[in-house]
Each structure stands twice: as structure tokens, then as C-alpha cells.
Design an enzyme around this catalytic site. Sequence first.
Site, PDB file in Angstrom:
ATOM      1  CG  HIS A 129     -13.469  28.920  -2.023  1.00  0.00           C
ATOM      2  ND1 HIS A 129     -14.836  28.838  -2.207  1.00  0.00           N
ATOM      3  CD2 HIS A 129     -13.137  27.806  -1.340  1.00  0.00           C
ATOM      4  CE1 HIS A 129     -15.303  27.720  -1.676  1.00  0.00           C
ATOM      5  NE2 HIS A 129     -14.284  27.068  -1.147  1.00  0.00           N
ATOM      6  CD  GLU A 174     -17.227  27.068   3.846  1.00  0.00           C
ATOM      7  OE1 GLU A 174     -16.182  26.441   4.060  1.00  0.00           O
ATOM      8  OE2 GLU A 174     -18.265  26.522   3.422  1.00  0.00           O
ATOM      9  CE1 TYR A 305     -21.500  21.026   1.525  1.00  0.00           C
ATOM     10  CE2 TYR A 305     -20.870  22.981   2.750  1.00  0.00           C
ATOM     11  CZ  TYR A 305     -20.947  22.279   1.559  1.00  0.00           C
ATOM     12  OH  TYR A 305     -20.470  22.852   0.409  1.00  0.00           O
ATOM     13  CD  GLU A 370     -19.458  26.100  -0.436  1.00  0.00           C
ATOM     14  OE1 GLU A 370     -19.272  25.116   0.314  1.00  0.00           O
ATOM     15  OE2 GLU A 370     -18.577  26.918  -0.723  1.00  0.00           O
TER      16      GLU A 370
HETATM   17  O1  IFM Z   1     -15.444  21.705  -0.634  1.00  0.00           O
HETATM   18  C1  IFM Z   1     -15.825  22.553   0.409  1.00  0.00           C
HETATM   19  C2  IFM Z   1     -15.853  23.996  -0.052  1.00  0.00           C
HETATM   20  O2  IFM Z   1     -14.645  24.387  -0.582  1.00  0.00           O
HETATM   21  C3  IFM Z   1     -16.176  24.893   1.107  1.00  0.00           C
HETATM   22  N1  IFM Z   1     -17.354  24.459   1.791  1.00  0.00           N
HETATM   23  C4  IFM Z   1     -17.467  23.071   2.150  1.00  0.00           C
HETATM   24  C5  IFM Z   1     -17.188  22.194   0.943  1.00  0.00           C
HETATM   25  C6  IFM Z   1     -17.289  20.708   1.334  1.00  0.00           C
HETATM   26  O3  IFM Z   1     -16.367  20.395   2.323  1.00  0.00           O
END
Ligand code: IFM
Length: 463
Positions: A129, A174, A305, A370
Site C-alpha cells: 500500500h 491501487e 469512492y 474500500e
Molecule cells: O486513504 C486512501 C487509501 O489509502 C487508498 N484509497 C483511497 C483512500 C482515500 O483517499
Amino acid sequence: MNAARGVNDQGPRFPEDFVWGAATAAYQVEGSPDADGRGPSIWDTFAHTPGRITNGDTGDVAADHYRLFRDDVALMADLGLSAYRFSVSWPRIQPGGKGPANPAGLDHYERLVDELLARGITPMLTLYHWDLPQELEDSGGWGARDTAVRFAEYAELVGARLGDRVPLWTTLNEPWCAAFLGYASGEHAPGRTDPALALRAAHHLMLAHGLATQALRAVLPPSGQVSVTLNLAAVLPAATSSAATNAVRRIDGLANRLFLDPLFVGHYPVDVQQDTARLTDWSFVRPEDLDVISTPIDLLGINYYSPTLVDVGPAIEGPSPWPACENVRFVQPPNARTTAMGWAIDAQGLRNVVHRVHEQYHPLPLMITENGAAFEDELGVDGVRDDERIAYLRDHLEVVHEAITAGIDLRGYFVWSLLDNFEWAYGYAKRFGIVHVDYATQARVWKDSAHWYRDVIRRNGLE
Ligand code: IFM
């Protein structure tokens, strides 16, 4: 009760074995950058470079999760989580990114995993990450093919030690962000602004995923599941013009197909290669690499998101995370509510990406690894009233439920994030947690969304 649709008088219910989780990442929560022989990562260097992070924040202390993990696991148990998605800090395992494992680093994650298992919480471990060991960056970072080989060695070390206890493995989180925010726009570590290098980095990240998948298969028990997590975008045109449609194709190519195609179809999208031909000849891709990258995986993690609306306009100069897309404009959907990040809220975007992956790629199991939102939380005497976050989570969980009802094998949902944490270039200015962290005292206070999520988990469904 309509059992077939999983809806009863009280509202939608999820499958019995649905995984209810929460996620964090090492650099964002751990702190303790020098503990137990950890080496520096690119995020230590970047955060300590003046001007890079809002308010000059760093991950030096963060949510102190490295030391407080037992309390945090107890908190997870109180929430009723069935799984915890965390990442391992590569420089804790190999301080310089190569060579033998640092036993103290592995010991820490073993303690975390054992604590989770003792509480009946399934560990879901992410290997990368974004905290690349600084020494590897100094040797070329993700622009260097060798970094992919090193990553597979690291994966093998962690897999050999924890494979008997961790059932769910994620290679990368990601890779789009690691490549394009890290090497093209420079908003993230290592802060490079070279679009050709970013495309090369994207390939080496995908190669690292494939090599690590093979390395993990060699050391994990047959039941061990391997996945990768992509931040997929629901890209839509902001206008009905052919230029807007073309902008959609370009952004979809870089955000989605650049990762999904090599994983599931075994090649890079030809149009993306053509669009970027003035930047690179793609000679960093060797024919045999695609076989490695498309090594079968067990599960795909999706992070979602916000929707992505695009059009065209006059060319913009300067660093951008979108190579060869100078005239593409990102447009805010009309009348959209936004989060504290300025991100539009639209749960239909999640529907779009889940159905798209299911229908156009492989009908492999999916997880939402996420999903969540930052808001301007205020801690009062009776906690944090975060109704907007609850509404956000509820809307997205409804989409998850609908997808399952439509026959998509969607196995779990991880809220981002368990705790307020270091939000990369924004430092501590943005709060994504369902649990509030007072950074001065490290006190954890449940926000209303945490109480709400606990109730959702308890009833295995929405009210
Ligand atoms: O905080 C981040 C995370 O580390 C990776 N995905 C998006 C999140 C929000 O920006």
C-alpha cells in the site's frame, strides 16, 4: 420474507457468509517509523520534504497503531467485524527492500494476525500500500524492472511466515495511484513528474503483482486466496459530443483497462498504447510479461469512492496523473453532494464498476475492499454526529446488496477506514474513519457511523 432476493420485512439481508470488514494501510496508521529495525520508505522521505503535505504532517506517529494494535483489534471485535484489511510495511520486513527478512518486522505482523484470529476476525493482508523501501526508489523505484523481482521475493518471505494463518492475500493496493500519482503528477511519493516513467511504473507494478502471485502460490497452502485491489472508475461523458465520448475512452483506458486487460485478457489496451505513443514505445513490456500478469487470481478487490465525469477543453500544461490527456477536463456532476475531499457522491458509480467488471471481464469473486468518505467531523461531548457518512455508507451498501441479488459473486465490503488516519498529501486534515482519533492523546471515539455499522453487521443487513 422474499428469500430469493434476500429482502425481508426489516430490509435487505446479506448472505450468511458475507464478509463485513474495515480497512487501513500501514503508513497511514502505524507510526513508529524506526521501531524494530524498519527502514525508510518513500513516504517517510516525501512527507518530510517541506511543502509536500498539508500542514507539514508526516506518518511518524499517525494513529500509533503499531503500538496500539491490541486495543484496536478489541475495538474491531466490539464492532463485530468479520475481517480486517491491513497492509504490511515492506521496509519493516526488508529495511532496504532486498535480502533476508528482518525477523522483528515479521514478528509484529504475526502478533497482529494472531490477535485477530484470537478474536475471530479474519486477517486480509495487503503486501503493498505504497510504502516502497527508499533504497529501491534510489535504484529506480517502480521505473526499474528489478523492483518487480524484489517485490516477489518480499511476498515470498511474508507468505512463508504467515501463509498458514492468513487466508486472503492482496498483492497491490491501487496500482493506478502508485504509478500515476507517484510518477506522473507527483502528488504522492516519490513525487516524480514524468508521464513516460509513470507508464513504465504501471507495467512494473503489474509485473510485480504477477510475480508475487506466483511466489505466493508456491508458499501458501492450497486454500490461500490471492487477489489484487484496483481503484476502478465509473467514467461517464459530461456532454453528448464525440469529443466527450473520446475523453471517456481515454480515461477509461488509463484508469480501468490498463489494469483489467492485462489481468484478465492478457494484453494491454491497444488504444492506450497508441494514445501514449508520443511518450513511450512501450518497449519495457516483454512478451512473456503478460503471461505472468494474467496468472489466475482468486478474487478481485475493488475500491470505489466517487464517479468520474469527463469532457474536453483547451490543453492544460503541467504535471497531470493522466498521460497524453492534456485536453481532458474532469467535471463535477451537476447538483452532486460532495465529501470533504470535494468528491461527488454517487453510489450508482459503484453499480457501474461492479457490473462492468462482472459482465466484461471474468465472473470471478469480487470484494469491495474500500469505500467510505471524509467529512468535516466535529467531536462533541457525545461523540461525532456523522449522518452524512452513514447515508454514504448506506447508499453504497444498497448497491452492494443489489449486485448480489443480481447474481454477482460479491463476497464482502470493507469500510475505509476503521480509524481516522494520515490521508497522504492531505495529512491529518481529512478524516475518513468511522472511529475518531484524537491525535494528541490517541483516544479513539466511535462516531455515529461506527455504531450504525455495528448494527448493520449484527443484523447482517440494512434497516
Ligand atoms: O486513504 C486512501 C487509501 O489509502 C487508498 N484509497 C483511497 C483512500 C482515500 O483517499
